[in-house]
Design an enzyme around this catalytic site. Structure first.
Site, PDB file in Angstrom:
ATOM      1  N   CYS A 101       0.837  -1.203   0.000  1.00 54.45           N
ATOM      2  CA  CYS A 101       0.000   0.000   0.000  1.00 54.45           C
ATOM      3  C   CYS A 101       0.871   1.252   0.000  1.00 54.45           C
ATOM      4  O   CYS A 101       0.605   2.214  -0.722  1.00 54.45           O
ATOM      5  CB  CYS A 101      -0.929  -0.008   1.212  1.00 54.45           C
ATOM      6  SG  CYS A 101      -2.121   1.347   1.228  1.00 54.45           S
ATOM      7  N   CYS A 197      -6.854  -4.207   6.517  1.00 56.76           N
ATOM      8  CA  CYS A 197      -8.057  -3.375   6.404  1.00 56.76           C
ATOM      9  C   CYS A 197      -9.093  -3.952   5.451  1.00 56.76           C
ATOM     10  O   CYS A 197     -10.282  -3.687   5.595  1.00 56.76           O
ATOM     11  CB  CYS A 197      -7.677  -1.962   5.969  1.00 56.76           C
ATOM     12  SG  CYS A 197      -7.077  -1.832   4.265  1.00 56.76           S
TER      13      CYS A 197
END
Length: 357
Positions: A101, A197
């Site tokens: 990410c 997440c």
């Protein structure tokens, strides 16, 4: 400078944005929408990309007094992080989605867009520091080693480090929360995000089974003798001891550990604890966070987990792979993890572990 403040909705990014404004920079706040359907991702305080987080980020921007926008990065996040996560597990490796990410989204897509819009860089709430010396602008550990995030930032290139600003690197987390309260930020005591997440339940194995299937396969010992069955080899991790469901115990009652995952044959190999010992690791696709590593052997430290210890080693680059030779063996190292080399507190670079010995 003109800066984009990446605001996750947590206390760290809010204080980082406030400090950037206080330092005299022209700042706008940006929250990244990482899911086309946010209900697929975490809710509440467990995630870092939920609807609640976007509201918290907007309120923080209002208190700080900066413009606020939401950028849709759902497609980039799915392609660069979620699909990579699935592909790595399907190949029998253990990925770190936070590194991907940072690499693909926060310091590639966001920084590229920011520069295209005329901004000079991106401010984040990561706990890390940068220093400028004869080596240029380099990445370093945070003062608060318990919160240090230089490991997950080790995928940044020299160019990306030039455009990265980490205002929290010289402060402890306790003091950041106190500062947030003084600034009137409602997120001052908001819990930190944790886990992955994009796994809503927190059940990583179940999430993988839903997407990769649950084909039954053998669990074997190092001689190839079948001693159990699994429901998806990719749901196991190197070094795992619990939950193996073995049907044949060892003669002395000693536990077995996962030594190897073989996706082609859908096989999990187990063995004794001492068989997990690793003395050498090799990493592919190296990224240098400063001067490039050469073929000359150098002394330093290697870290293989986000909050693990940095271990003394000798390292060098053979022209293709980054190689680290440990002073003392390490147990339970999986391919797919990142190996990060440090020279003291300075991040030398990183690579994805492709082979261990």
């Amino acid at each position: 400078m003109k800066l984009i403040a990446a605001m996750s909705g947590g206390v760290d990014s809010a204080v980082a944005a406030a400090r950037a404004v206080e330092a005299g920079h022209e700042v706008i706040g940006v929250h990244l929408a990482l899911a086309a359907n946010p209900q697929k991702y975490r809710s509440g305080a467990r995630g870092c990309c939920t609807i609640e987080d976007s509201h918290d980020a907007r309120r923080a921007a209002d208190v700080i007094g900066i413009p606020f926008y939401i950028w849709d990065m759902a497609e980039e996040f799915h392609d660069g992080v979620v699909e990579d996560f699935l592909a790595e597990y399907a190949a029998g490796r253990t990925p770190n989605p936070c590194l991907r990410c940072n690499e693909k989204i926060k310091f590639a897509a966001v920084l590229d867009r920011a520069r295209a819009m005329g901004f000079d860089g991106v401010v984040t709430g990561h706990y890390a520091r940068t220093e400028i010396s004869e080596k240029g602008k380099t990445l370093h550990r945070a003062v608060d080693h318990s919160k240090d995030q230089s490991y997950v930032l080790s995928v940044l290139t020299i160019e990306q480090i030039q455009g990265a600003i980490f205002p929290l690197g010289d402060t402890t987390k306790v003091d950041i929360r106190l500062e947030a309260e003084r600034r009137g930020l409602a997120v001052a005591q908001k819990p930190d995000s944790h886990d992955i997440c994009f796994v809503p339940s927190g059940d990583n194995a179940g999430w993988l089974r839903d997407r990769l299937g649950s084909e039954v396969g053998p669990i074997v010992d190092q001689d190839g003798t079948k001693i159990g069955e699994h429901k998806g080899a990719y749901t196991y991790t190197i070094g795992q001891r619990k939950g193996l469901g073995l049907t044949v115990p060892t003669s002395d009652g000693s536990p077995r550990f996962v030594l190897k995952i073989e996706p082609v044959t859908n096989t999990v190999v187990v063995g004794a604890r001492e068989d997990l010992a690793i003395s050498t690791m090799r990493g592919e696709r190296p990224v240098w966070c400063g001067p490039a590593v050469t073929s000359e052997e150098q002394r330093g430290f290697v870290q293989v987990r986000a909050h693990g210890a940095a271990l003394p080693c000798t390292y060098f680059f053979d022209g293709t792979l980054l190689i680290a030779q440990l002073d003392e063996p390490l147990l339970g190292l999986a391919t797919g993890q990142a190996m990060v080399i440090y020279d003291g507190d300075r991040v030398v670079g990183s690579a994805t572990i492709c082979e261990t010995q």
